[in-house]
Write a protein that holds these residues in place. Structure first.
Motif, PDB file in Angstrom:
ATOM      1  N   PRO A  35       0.805  -1.219   0.000  1.00 14.01           N
ATOM      2  CA  PRO A  35       0.000   0.000   0.000  1.00 14.01           C
ATOM      3  C   PRO A  35       0.845   1.280   0.000  1.00 14.01           C
ATOM      4  CG  PRO A  35      -0.858  -1.549   1.607  1.00 14.01           C
ATOM      5  CD  PRO A  35       0.470  -2.098   1.133  1.00 14.01           C
ATOM      6  N   GLN A  59       1.598   9.563   5.551  1.00 14.30           N
ATOM      7  CA  GLN A  59       0.333   8.876   5.299  1.00 14.30           C
ATOM      8  C   GLN A  59       0.457   7.375   5.552  1.00 14.30           C
ATOM      9  OE1 GLN A  59      -0.824   9.886   1.310  1.00 14.30           O
ATOM     10  NE2 GLN A  59      -0.997  12.093   1.772  1.00 14.30           N
ATOM     11  N   GLN A  60       1.589   6.806   5.124  1.00 10.84           N
ATOM     12  CA  GLN A  60       1.779   5.374   5.311  1.00 10.84           C
ATOM     13  C   GLN A  60       1.907   5.026   6.786  1.00 10.84           C
ATOM     14  OE1 GLN A  60       1.513   2.984   3.129  1.00 10.84           O
ATOM     15  NE2 GLN A  60       1.925   1.402   4.676  1.00 10.84           N
ATOM     16  N   GLN A  62       0.470   6.519   9.201  1.00  6.85           N
ATOM     17  CA  GLN A  62      -0.842   6.557   9.837  1.00  6.85           C
ATOM     18  C   GLN A  62      -1.546   5.207   9.704  1.00  6.85           C
ATOM     19  OE1 GLN A  62      -2.719   9.855   7.872  1.00  6.85           O
ATOM     20  NE2 GLN A  62      -1.830  11.387   9.278  1.00  6.85           N
ATOM     21  N   LYS A  63      -1.254   4.508   8.600  1.00  7.93           N
ATOM     22  CA  LYS A  63      -1.858   3.199   8.370  1.00  7.93           C
ATOM     23  C   LYS A  63      -1.094   2.101   9.100  1.00  7.93           C
ATOM     24  CE  LYS A  63      -3.339   4.568   3.732  1.00  7.93           C
ATOM     25  NZ  LYS A  63      -3.184   4.306   2.266  1.00  7.93           N
ATOM     26  N   THR A  64       0.246   2.198   9.049  1.00  7.97           N
ATOM     27  CA  THR A  64       1.085   1.159   9.682  1.00  7.97           C
ATOM     28  C   THR A  64       2.135   1.847  10.546  1.00  7.97           C
ATOM     29  OG1 THR A  64       2.474   1.162   7.706  1.00  7.97           O
ATOM     30  CG2 THR A  64       0.752  -0.520   7.828  1.00  7.97           C
TER      31      THR A  64
END
Length: 449
Positions: A35, A59-60, A62-64
């Protein structure tokens, strides 16, 4: 100002900077979670849009949040940007400093010169040291002093020169009892010159004029051969070093006649013939064997033409090839000055003397200074020691008085950043006209073969 180049091969991104080798980054994005959109990141880097690349990392995360790879990537890019900004700022500072003219160095140079003159004058308080250097010691102070604008510095340099001239005159008068030999005669001719230049009462020293006249007439028509050791024909066999010495000796004798100090006997050759021989010699480029003596011969040709800076500005049209040669030599000497290899240590011991003479001759042209000349002046300032003397890298302190003084003497002359041109000396102007006419007669504006 600088470029960052992206190389994208398969799944590997390399960020390179021409700022510094240590800033190269090699990041394998193949290991990042899918992702993350590595291709998008690569495109950001290729556009040098580091803000967008950092935003993708944010942004990444925030996801992982615990993604070690993304954390490392963000850290690496941020470190790169911090280092790049620091280096760019330093380079910009260096560039701005490089673009500064000599006027920004004027105050620092004036203080350095004052310290140098006081140090040399104190050194010459010892009469034995002064006598060993001789009348040239007066020129250390008055060759530059006469070019100073009216004021305390000029007055101080004149006072120093007058003190040394009077001390030498007393010693010279005592030495006359031992007879007039060549060494004594050259010393006497030099002192006679400075008596006139300083406006001292030569009429109060009539013995000096009489002794010089007597000494020259006693040479029985072969003045230069007996004084310099070379006949006119013999000049062809002189080395560059010997030719330099002969040029200075011719200048000392011939100027006494040209400038009306003495009625000298006819000279079998003079500056015209020595310059003709100089022009017959091929120039020796650095660092070829023989370069050292060729370089100093050429600086002294300039000093002969302008009477040791007594009549400035120099004229490039007199010998454009010579000034081009000195510019080339200055580049070489500046490379030597900054070299860290042991192979340069022998050259480095002469760096202050050589750089100072080249700068002095080139600045005498009264042209816009090159960045090399400005760097050279800044480097010379860095070589002044706590005692006021200038010292070359890897140099050894000499027991010879002349060698001890010469680096500081030449550096002070080169760093006289504010000087009158032309100077006020009518004697120097008279000689310069004569020397330049002699140079023109032998085609000195055209380069050697």
């Amino acid at each position: 100002m600088h470029t960052c180049i992206l190389t994208y091969v398969h799944t590997r991104i390399c960020i390179h900077s021409d700022l510094d080798d240590d800033l190269d980054i090699d990041i394998d994005i193949g290991k990042f979670e899918r992702p993350f959109a590595g291709q998008d990141f690569a495109e950001c880097i290729s556009r040098k849009d580091f803000r967008a690349a950092t935003e993708l990392c944010k942004q990444q995360l925030q996801k992982t949040p615990d993604s070690r790879y993304v954390l490392d990537l963000r850290k690496t890019v941020e470190a790169f940007l911090d280092a790049a900004e620091e280096l760019e700022a330093q380079e910009q500072e260096d560039l701005e400093e490089e673009l500064l003219g000599l006027e920004e160095l004027a105050d620092e140079a004036a203080v350095a010169c004052d310290r140098a003159y006081e140090a040399m004058f104190a050194y010459l308080h010892d009469e034995e040291r002064l006598w060993a250097v001789g009348e040239q010691a007066v020129g250390i102070f008055w060759d530059t002093g006469q070019l100073e604008p009216a004021g305390p510095r000029r007055d101080r340099l004149k006072s120093m020169a007058e003190t040394l001239t009077r001390t030498l005159s007393s010693r010279l008068k005592l030495a006359r009892a031992g007879g007039i030999d060549n060494e004594w005669l050259f010393e006497a001719l030099g002192e006679l010159w400075f008596f006139q230049e300083l406006g001292l009462a030569v009429s109060g020293e009539p013995w000096l004029t009489e002794a010089c006249t007597e000494g020259l007439r006693g040479l029985k028509g072969k003045v230069m051969e007996e004084l310099a050791g070379f006949s006119l024909e013999g000049l062809k066999s002189a080395s560059c070093g010997e030719l330099c010495d002969t040029l200075m000796q011719v200048w000392t004798v011939e100027r006494s006649s040209v400038c009306g100090l003495l009625n000298t006997p006819p000279l079998e050759y003079g500056v015209r013939e020595v310059l003709a021989e100089v022009r017959r010699r091929p120039l020796i480029l650095p660092p070829k064997p023989g370069f050292y003596h060729c370089f100093y011969l050429m600086t002294h040709v300039v000093y002969t033409l302008n009477c040791f800076n007594g009549h400035l500005p120099n004229r490039r049209s007199d010998c454009p090839w010579l000034y081009a040669y000195l510019e080339c030599c200055l580049e070489f000497w500046m490379t030597v000055a900054s070299a860290e290899t042991s192979g340069m240590s022998a050259w480095q011991g002469e760096a202050v003397d050589a750089i100072a003479e080249a700068v002095d001759c080139l600045r005498g042209l009264n042209e816009s200074c090159s960045q090399t000349t400005i760097r050279a002046c800044r480097w010379l300032l860095s070589r002044q020691q706590a005692d006021g003397f200038f010292v070359s890298p890897n140099s050894r302190r000499s027991d010879n008085e002349y060698d001890q003084l010469h680096p500081t003497w030449t550096a002070a002359a080169a760093l006289q950043l504010q000087r009158e041109a032309p100077g006020p000396s009518q004697l120097c102007a008279c000689w310069a006209r004569h020397a330049r006419e002699a140079a023109a007669e032998v085609g000195f504006s055209q380069p050697p073969a």
